[in-house]
Design a protein around this motif. Structure first.
Motif, PDB file in Angstrom:
ATOM      1  N   GLY A  52      15.593  -9.080 -56.793  1.00 40.59           N
ATOM      2  CA  GLY A  52      15.751  -9.098 -58.247  1.00 40.59           C
ATOM      3  C   GLY A  52      14.486  -9.212 -59.032  1.00 40.59           C
ATOM      4  O   GLY A  52      13.394  -9.117 -58.484  1.00 40.59           O
ATOM      5  N   PRO A  53      14.696  -9.405 -60.355  1.00 36.95           N
ATOM      6  CA  PRO A  53      16.024  -9.675 -60.932  1.00 36.95           C
ATOM      7  C   PRO A  53      16.940  -8.462 -60.872  1.00 36.95           C
ATOM      8  O   PRO A  53      16.528  -7.351 -61.187  1.00 36.95           O
ATOM      9  N   TYR A  54      18.188  -8.691 -60.444  1.00 33.35           N
ATOM     10  CA  TYR A  54      19.133  -7.590 -60.291  1.00 33.35           C
ATOM     11  C   TYR A  54      20.554  -8.058 -60.559  1.00 33.35           C
ATOM     12  O   TYR A  54      20.974  -9.096 -60.049  1.00 33.35           O
ATOM     13  N   GLU A  55      21.279  -7.283 -61.360  1.00 32.65           N
ATOM     14  CA  GLU A  55      22.702  -7.489 -61.619  1.00 32.65           C
ATOM     15  C   GLU A  55      23.389  -6.140 -61.473  1.00 32.65           C
ATOM     16  O   GLU A  55      23.020  -5.169 -62.148  1.00 32.65           O
ATOM     17  N   ALA A  56      24.362  -6.053 -60.584  1.00 32.95           N
ATOM     18  CA  ALA A  56      25.020  -4.779 -60.297  1.00 32.95           C
ATOM     19  C   ALA A  56      25.728  -4.216 -61.519  1.00 32.95           C
ATOM     20  O   ALA A  56      26.448  -4.930 -62.220  1.00 32.95           O
ATOM     21  N   GLY A  57      25.533  -2.936 -61.753  1.00 31.91           N
ATOM     22  CA  GLY A  57      26.275  -2.216 -62.771  1.00 31.91           C
ATOM     23  C   GLY A  57      25.919  -2.527 -64.208  1.00 31.91           C
ATOM     24  O   GLY A  57      26.649  -2.144 -65.123  1.00 31.91           O
ATOM     25  N   MET A  58      24.799  -3.197 -64.462  1.00 36.62           N
ATOM     26  CA  MET A  58      24.452  -3.584 -65.829  1.00 36.62           C
ATOM     27  C   MET A  58      23.861  -2.436 -66.646  1.00 36.62           C
ATOM     28  O   MET A  58      23.877  -2.475 -67.873  1.00 36.62           O
ATOM     29  N   GLN A  59      23.342  -1.426 -65.990  1.00 36.77           N
ATOM     30  CA  GLN A  59      22.853  -0.261 -66.712  1.00 36.77           C
ATOM     31  C   GLN A  59      22.907   0.951 -65.801  1.00 36.77           C
ATOM     32  O   GLN A  59      22.789   0.820 -64.575  1.00 36.77           O
ATOM     33  N   TYR A  60      23.115   2.115 -66.417  1.00 36.94           N
ATOM     34  CA  TYR A  60      23.181   3.337 -65.624  1.00 36.94           C
ATOM     35  C   TYR A  60      21.882   4.107 -65.758  1.00 36.94           C
ATOM     36  O   TYR A  60      21.481   4.494 -66.857  1.00 36.94           O
ATOM     37  N   VAL A  61      21.227   4.285 -64.622  1.00 35.71           N
ATOM     38  CA  VAL A  61      20.034   5.114 -64.543  1.00 35.71           C
ATOM     39  C   VAL A  61      20.324   6.191 -63.517  1.00 35.71           C
ATOM     40  O   VAL A  61      20.593   5.889 -62.347  1.00 35.71           O
ATOM     41  N   GLU A  62      20.300   7.449 -63.941  1.00 30.32           N
ATOM     42  CA  GLU A  62      20.655   8.542 -63.042  1.00 30.32           C
ATOM     43  C   GLU A  62      19.785   8.515 -61.789  1.00 30.32           C
ATOM     44  O   GLU A  62      18.565   8.430 -61.851  1.00 30.32           O
ATOM     45  N   GLY A  63      20.442   8.552 -60.650  1.00 32.13           N
ATOM     46  CA  GLY A  63      19.737   8.539 -59.376  1.00 32.13           C
ATOM     47  C   GLY A  63      19.484   7.153 -58.817  1.00 32.13           C
ATOM     48  O   GLY A  63      19.074   7.014 -57.658  1.00 32.13           O
ATOM     49  N   ALA A  64      19.705   6.103 -59.623  1.00 28.49           N
ATOM     50  CA  ALA A  64      19.459   4.738 -59.165  1.00 28.49           C
ATOM     51  C   ALA A  64      20.514   4.318 -58.139  1.00 28.49           C
ATOM     52  O   ALA A  64      21.658   4.754 -58.194  1.00 28.49           O
ATOM     53  N   LYS A  65      20.112   3.447 -57.205  1.00 33.52           N
ATOM     54  CA  LYS A  65      21.005   2.948 -56.170  1.00 33.52           C
ATOM     55  C   LYS A  65      20.873   1.441 -56.062  1.00 33.52           C
ATOM     56  O   LYS A  65      19.810   0.884 -56.347  1.00 33.52           O
ATOM     57  N   PRO A  66      21.934   0.749 -55.638  1.00 31.07           N
ATOM     58  CA  PRO A  66      21.842  -0.703 -55.421  1.00 31.07           C
ATOM     59  C   PRO A  66      20.809  -1.023 -54.345  1.00 31.07           C
ATOM     60  O   PRO A  66      20.495  -0.166 -53.509  1.00 31.07           O
ATOM     61  N   PRO A  67      20.282  -2.245 -54.318  1.00 32.99           N
ATOM     62  CA  PRO A  67      19.207  -2.601 -53.400  1.00 32.99           C
ATOM     63  C   PRO A  67      19.485  -2.284 -51.933  1.00 32.99           C
ATOM     64  O   PRO A  67      18.610  -1.796 -51.220  1.00 32.99           O
ATOM     65  N   LEU A  68      20.684  -2.568 -51.438  1.00 39.72           N
ATOM     66  CA  LEU A  68      20.979  -2.389 -50.020  1.00 39.72           C
ATOM     67  C   LEU A  68      21.558  -1.013 -49.701  1.00 39.72           C
ATOM     68  O   LEU A  68      22.040  -0.790 -48.585  1.00 39.72           O
ATOM     69  N   SER A  69      21.494  -0.093 -50.665  1.00 40.50           N
ATOM     70  CA  SER A  69      22.012   1.259 -50.442  1.00 40.50           C
ATOM     71  C   SER A  69      20.908   2.251 -50.091  1.00 40.50           C
ATOM     72  O   SER A  69      21.180   3.422 -49.854  1.00 40.50           O
ATOM     73  N   VAL A  70      19.668   1.805 -50.076  1.00 39.93           N
ATOM     74  CA  VAL A  70      18.534   2.681 -49.753  1.00 39.93           C
ATOM     75  C   VAL A  70      17.614   1.961 -48.770  1.00 39.93           C
ATOM     76  O   VAL A  70      17.664   0.739 -48.632  1.00 39.93           O
ATOM     77  N   TYR A  71      16.793   2.718 -48.097  1.00 40.98           N
ATOM     78  CA  TYR A  71      15.810   2.126 -47.195  1.00 40.98           C
ATOM     79  C   TYR A  71      14.609   3.057 -47.065  1.00 40.98           C
ATOM     80  O   TYR A  71      14.677   4.243 -47.419  1.00 40.98           O
ATOM     81  N   GLN A  72      13.519   2.514 -46.585  1.00 43.29           N
ATOM     82  CA  GLN A  72      12.329   3.292 -46.280  1.00 43.29           C
ATOM     83  C   GLN A  72      11.942   3.033 -44.836  1.00 43.29           C
ATOM     84  O   GLN A  72      12.187   1.952 -44.295  1.00 43.29           O
ATOM     85  N   GLU A  73      11.332   3.996 -44.191  1.00 47.13           N
ATOM     86  CA  GLU A  73      11.004   3.850 -42.781  1.00 47.13           C
ATOM     87  C   GLU A  73       9.994   2.736 -42.531  1.00 47.13           C
ATOM     88  O   GLU A  73       9.925   2.187 -41.429  1.00 47.13           O
ATOM     89  N   ASN A  74       9.196   2.422 -43.550  1.00 46.56           N
ATOM     90  CA  ASN A  74       8.196   1.359 -43.376  1.00 46.56           C
ATOM     91  C   ASN A  74       8.690   0.002 -43.865  1.00 46.56           C
ATOM     92  O   ASN A  74       7.894  -0.923 -44.041  1.00 46.56           O
ATOM     93  N   ASP A  75      10.010  -0.148 -44.091  1.00 42.58           N
ATOM     94  CA  ASP A  75      10.550  -1.453 -44.468  1.00 42.58           C
ATOM     95  C   ASP A  75      10.260  -2.457 -43.352  1.00 42.58           C
ATOM     96  O   ASP A  75      10.350  -2.124 -42.157  1.00 42.58           O
TER      97      ASP A  75
END
Length: 301
Positions: free
Chosen positions: A273-296
């Motif tokens: 965060g700071p993060y609150e699910a569904g508080m604003q719509y940004v096209e292409g945005a994803k929740p924190p645990l819905s994306v990953y990077q290979e160098n995580d």
């Protein structure tokens, strides 16, 4: 709320008359004064059945899943929590923004029709005595976050005191005490899946709990299978729960499901965060645990 009802009817009639939408989602009155149920108007003549009152508690965004594979343009009314559900579906790619015409209503808080029904079935025959729904008492966003038209006056958040007070109390318990706590409350679960059905974030086309080959969780209501169901479902909600509280409201055995969700909300906000699910719509945005990077970092493995 009669003024809001009139304005919603005007908007719905205009949209249907002009062909801007193929259907309009709102609420209609049932047989009893505390029964306000979802309603889909497809003709201008249907608009007179639309209402908005203190029992319009159902989260209409969940009903959009019925239309995700179709092409209709849909108008719908959203309260604050409902609008966060719409953002949830947009982020998950379940429906396209251009198919929606969103009428936002600043929500003064809803009464729980289930509690009113309990009162009505007993000695108390006055459904107007029903208190504000528990989920509304803890609301942090009563005003729509996404809309094409907005109705009503902006409302302040109703949550009082420490938002995560119950979570912090649970965190203070020892591991054994926490286990006994969850063993007790989850032993009541009858696995009706009402919480899953009412959840807008539970939008997988095939749920893991409906799989039979392999069968991940047994069908019986044993404590181990109950725990597996609730822990897996809660982990799927991490970073995605919009706090509409519908899961807990519809639970027939009164399991405090939002306590589990709030623990994950608190942790996701802490780690990402700071993060609150569904508080604003940004096209292409994803929740924190819905994306990953290979160098995580993966030191926890």
């Amino acid at each position: 709320m009669m003024d809001i009802t009139g304005k919603i009817r005007e908007i719905a009639a205009r949209l249907l008359q002009n062909g801007e939408v193929d259907l309009f989602m709102a609420w209609e009155k049932g047989d009893l004064p505390f029964q306000s149920k979802p309603f889909f108007a497809r003709r201008v003549e249907d608009v007179e059945r639309i209402i908005f009152d203190e029992y319009s508690i159902h989260n209409l965004s969940n009903a959009l899943l019925k239309f995700r594979d179709r092409q209709e343009k849909i108008g719908l009314v959203v309260k604050g929590c409902d609008s966060r559900g719409v953002v949830r579906l947009l982020e998950d790619g379940q429906i396209e923004r251009e198919r929606l015409y969103i009428v936002g209503v600043c929500c003064p808080g809803m009464k729980d029709p289930l509690q009113a029904m309990r009162d009505y079935s007993g000695f108390n025959r006055n459904p107007e005595a029903a208190p504000l729904a528990a989920k509304c008492e803890n609301c942090i966003q009563p005003n729509p976050v996404i809309y094409d038209e907005l109705l009503g006056e902006e409302q302040p958040p109703r949550v009082q005191g420490e938002r995560f007070a119950r979570v912090r109390e649970l965190e203070q318990l020892s591991p054994d005490e926490r286990y006994r706590f969850f063993e007790d409350i989850l032993s009541r679960c009858i696995r009706c899946y009402a919480c899953r059905q009412a959840c807008v974030a539970c939008n997988c086309r095939t749920c893991i709990f409906d799989e039979t080959k392999p069968q991940w969780v047994g069908r019986e209501t044993s404590i181990s299978d109950n725990m597996m169901y609730h822990l897996v479902r809660a982990s799927h909600m991490a970073g995605r729960c919009i706090e509409c509280g519908e899961c807990e409201r519809v639970c027939p055995v009164n399991i405090p499901l939002m306590l589990i969700n709030q623990k994950l909300i608190k942790d996701v906000d802490n780690f990402f965060g700071p993060y609150e699910a569904g508080m604003q719509y940004v096209e292409g945005a994803k929740p924190p645990l819905s994306v990953y990077q290979e160098n995580d970092p993966d030191d926890f493995i």
